[in-house]
Write a protein that holds these residues in place. Structure first.
Motif, PDB file in Angstrom:
ATOM      1  N   GLN A 272       0.880  -1.224  -0.010  1.00  0.00           N
ATOM      2  CA  GLN A 272      -0.069   0.028   0.017  1.00  0.00           C
ATOM      3  C   GLN A 272       0.803   1.191   0.136  1.00  0.00           C
ATOM      4  OE1 GLN A 272      -3.562  -0.409   2.919  1.00  0.00           O
ATOM      5  NE2 GLN A 272      -2.850  -2.585   3.158  1.00  0.00           N
ATOM      6  N   ALA A 273       1.985   1.244  -1.141  1.00  0.00           N
ATOM      7  CA  ALA A 273       2.772   2.373  -1.042  1.00  0.00           C
ATOM      8  C   ALA A 273       2.786   3.056  -2.638  1.00  0.00           C
ATOM      9  CB  ALA A 273       4.024   1.917  -0.955  1.00  0.00           C
ATOM     10  N   LYS A 274       3.134   4.047  -2.487  1.00  0.00           N
ATOM     11  CA  LYS A 274       3.330   5.015  -3.974  1.00  0.00           C
ATOM     12  C   LYS A 274       4.097   4.338  -4.983  1.00  0.00           C
ATOM     13  CE  LYS A 274       1.775   9.271  -1.830  1.00  0.00           C
ATOM     14  NZ  LYS A 274       2.089  10.873  -1.565  1.00  0.00           N
ATOM     15  N   GLY A 275       3.939   5.045  -6.161  1.00  0.00           N
ATOM     16  CA  GLY A 275       5.138   4.523  -7.161  1.00  0.00           C
ATOM     17  C   GLY A 275       6.663   4.766  -6.890  1.00  0.00           C
ATOM     18  N   THR A 276       6.945   5.738  -6.389  1.00  0.00           N
ATOM     19  CA  THR A 276       8.220   6.200  -5.739  1.00  0.00           C
ATOM     20  C   THR A 276       8.728   5.111  -4.783  1.00  0.00           C
ATOM     21  OG1 THR A 276       7.145   7.623  -4.161  1.00  0.00           O
ATOM     22  CG2 THR A 276       7.888   8.750  -6.071  1.00  0.00           C
ATOM     23  N   ARG A 334      -4.793  -0.304   6.009  1.00  0.00           N
ATOM     24  CA  ARG A 334      -4.473   1.171   6.414  1.00  0.00           C
ATOM     25  C   ARG A 334      -5.538   1.879   5.716  1.00  0.00           C
ATOM     26  NH1 ARG A 334       0.688  -0.592   4.522  1.00  0.00           N
ATOM     27  NH2 ARG A 334       2.208  -0.663   6.272  1.00  0.00           N
ATOM     28  N   ASP A 335      -5.744   3.240   6.390  1.00  0.00           N
ATOM     29  CA  ASP A 335      -6.821   4.067   5.879  1.00  0.00           C
ATOM     30  C   ASP A 335      -5.947   5.228   5.466  1.00  0.00           C
ATOM     31  OD1 ASP A 335      -9.022   2.513   6.898  1.00  0.00           O
ATOM     32  OD2 ASP A 335      -8.616   3.573   8.896  1.00  0.00           O
ATOM     33  N   GLY A 336      -6.423   6.140   4.562  1.00  0.00           N
ATOM     34  CA  GLY A 336      -5.711   7.165   3.972  1.00  0.00           C
ATOM     35  C   GLY A 336      -5.025   6.874   2.714  1.00  0.00           C
ATOM     36  N   GLU A 337      -3.971   7.738   2.635  1.00  0.00           N
ATOM     37  CA  GLU A 337      -2.948   7.796   1.391  1.00  0.00           C
ATOM     38  C   GLU A 337      -2.182   6.633   1.401  1.00  0.00           C
ATOM     39  OE1 GLU A 337      -1.397  11.317   0.460  1.00  0.00           O
ATOM     40  OE2 GLU A 337      -3.387  12.473   0.354  1.00  0.00           O
ATOM     41  N   LEU A 338      -1.739   6.204   0.020  1.00  0.00           N
ATOM     42  CA  LEU A 338      -0.623   5.309  -0.075  1.00  0.00           C
ATOM     43  C   LEU A 338       0.672   5.745   0.600  1.00  0.00           C
ATOM     44  CD1 LEU A 338      -1.047   4.457  -3.748  1.00  0.00           C
ATOM     45  CD2 LEU A 338      -1.638   2.921  -1.681  1.00  0.00           C
ATOM     46  N   LEU A 339       1.428   5.135   1.124  1.00  0.00           N
ATOM     47  CA  LEU A 339       2.655   5.540   1.717  1.00  0.00           C
ATOM     48  C   LEU A 339       3.793   5.858   0.914  1.00  0.00           C
ATOM     49  CD1 LEU A 339       3.209   2.322   3.985  1.00  0.00           C
ATOM     50  CD2 LEU A 339       2.272   4.680   4.773  1.00  0.00           C
ATOM     51  N   GLY A 340       4.445   7.102   1.057  1.00  0.00           N
ATOM     52  CA  GLY A 340       5.499   7.629   0.423  1.00  0.00           C
ATOM     53  C   GLY A 340       6.650   6.974   1.113  1.00  0.00           C
ATOM     54  N   VAL A 341       7.923   7.430   0.282  1.00  0.00           N
ATOM     55  CA  VAL A 341       9.208   6.615   0.754  1.00  0.00           C
ATOM     56  C   VAL A 341       9.477   6.886   2.462  1.00  0.00           C
ATOM     57  CG1 VAL A 341      11.466   6.814   0.212  1.00  0.00           C
ATOM     58  CG2 VAL A 341       9.994   7.014  -1.621  1.00  0.00           C
TER      59      VAL A 341
END
Length: 453
Positions: A272-276, A334-341
């Protein structure tokens, strides 16, 4: 072939001994190879991340898990299709001539990629990736076949180690730049400029490559694909020493393609993380490959390094199980936005996952390099490039299978990270075979050429 094991024509014929890295017989070829890998992976990573996170448009496609395996397989599919022709051409024509032509074509294709990014057109980029696969099909047998001409037999393991070290550095920077810029403001413009400049630099580098005589200048080109494939298979069957190293290379690229295509899906669906984050993790995977390649450069000249391949795959199996366990631990709702780095690496398993990726990739690099050097040492000159093209074809077939293997995520109840366990099971089968083979045949059976070097 001369007593040094080289077949160079021109000014560089006397360049032997010393640090070959800085000599014309190696540096221009290496530079062009590394820059080509960079552009390939920058384009591919930007395309995969752009499609996964819907930065790039592709009409009629809503589920990235369906299109990514096909997009990831296109490059390898092109290599598979054109290798029967490319091997013949590489054997027939002088090496430096082929370097110049293939790298100029890469420059033209990067101009095409720039158009695709500037127009936000995923279809143009997918077609460009396919055409880059064709270009690679012609460049690769020239480059691999040139190494036994430019280097002595005792230099081949180190030469391949340096090449694969450069490959993984280029992978790392290509992943980072392509995946990192595609979501940024003015990212497509920057990606376009970098791709064109790097392709131009690679073309400029090969202008300094020394001439090396063609292995079979009188060869008559066979344009019948099926007939030539049959001929390539017969060539390999007539040279038993190269069969097993060739198969090992195909297995490597199967695993590498499966992980490369699956990890963006694992990142968004499991972690559940971002493309970065996917880009950083693939960059870390490349760092591990660099470490593995560096390890192989320490193999003494009189050793083939093949025993390292067995141990490396044992390590890879253990690491795949650990990667699955850590991914499972991190796959919590997880609730909310995807995890950043930063948020991802603040998680308990983030740093551990990165460390495991480094070790897994290093093990794969140690597995591959001695196999590639073994093929180059053992193959006969008269059809060297065609055997190298057969190797590329097998590698491409493995990469296509590895990319399509990821479709299991879309068409079965399998979770994305379950693929890690399946890959580990396949690796176990390979290790069992390699152990049986090692027990039956002493290391170096086909490598007497190394004796005394």
């Amino acid at each position: 072939m001369s007593s040094t094991g080289m077949n160079i024509a021109g000014d560089a014929a006397g360049e032997t001994g010393g640090n070959f890295f800085f000599q014309r017989r190696f540096l221009p070829m290496w530079t062009a190879f590394v820059l080509g890998v960079f552009t390939d992976n920058m384009l591919k990573q930007a395309l995969l991340i752009g499609l996964t996170y819907k930065v790039l448009t592709l009409p009629g496609i809503s589920d990235p898990a369906v299109i990514l395996p096909f997009a990831g397989a296109l490059f390898a599919m092109a290599v598979f299709m054109f290798s029967p022709l490319s091997g013949q051409i590489a054997d027939k024509y002088e090496t430096a001539f082929m370097f110049r032509r293939t790298k100029f074509i890469e420059f033209v294709l990067m101009l095409m990629a720039a158009v695709g990014f500037l127009l936000n057109n995923g279809l143009i980029l997918i077609l460009t990736l396919f055409f880059m696969g064709i270009q690679s099909a012609f460049f690769s047998p020239v480059r691999i076949g040139a190494m036994p001409k430019y280097l002595t037999p005792g230099e081949l393991v180190r030469g391949n180690g340096i090449c694969y070290g450069g490959l993984f550095v280029a992978n790392l920077t290509g992943y980072a730049v392509g995946g990192g810029l595609i979501e940024a403001a003015f990212g497509p413009w920057l990606i376009s400029a970098i791709l064109v400049l790097m392709a131009a630099a690679g073309w400029g580098a090969v202008l300094f490559a020394p001439r090396a005589a063609a292995d079979s200048p009188d060869l008559k080109i066979n344009w019948n694909w099926f007939s030539q494939v049959g001929s390539m298979i017969r060539m390999v069957r007539e040279e038993p020493p190269v069969i097993r190293p060739l198969l090992g290379g195909g297995i490597f690229w199967f695993i590498a393609a499966a992980i490369t295509v699956a990890f963006p899906i694992i990142t968004i669906d499991v972690l559940q993380a971002k493309g970065t984050v996917a880009t950083v993790m693939m960059g870390i995977f490349a760092v591990g490959g660099l470490i593995g390649a560096a390890i192989t450069t320490l193999v003494p000249k009189a050793k083939s390094g093949l025993s390292l391949s067995v141990g490396a795959f044992v390590v890879a199996i253990l690491i795949n199980v650990a990667l699955f366990a850590v991914s499972e631990m991190m796959s919590v709702p997880r609730d909310g936005e995807l995890l950043g780095v930063a948020a991802f690496f603040a998680e308990p398993g983030g740093i551990l996952l990165a460390a495991l990726f480094v070790v897994a990739s290093a093990a794969m690099g140690v597995f591959l390099v001695p196999l590639q050097a073994a093929v180059q040492r053992r193959v006969r000159e008269a059809h060297r490039a065609r055997i190298m093209a057969t190797s590329n074809m097998l590698n491409a077939f493995g990469a296509v299978l590895g990319s399509m293997f990821v479709l299991l995520i879309a068409i079965t109840p399998m979770r994305p990270h379950d693929l890690l366990l399946v890959i580990g099971a396949l690796e176990l089968l390979v290790v069992l075979y390699m152990l049986c083979r090692t027990a039956a045949v002493p290391e170096g059976l086909y490598d007497e050429v190394l004796s005394g070097r």
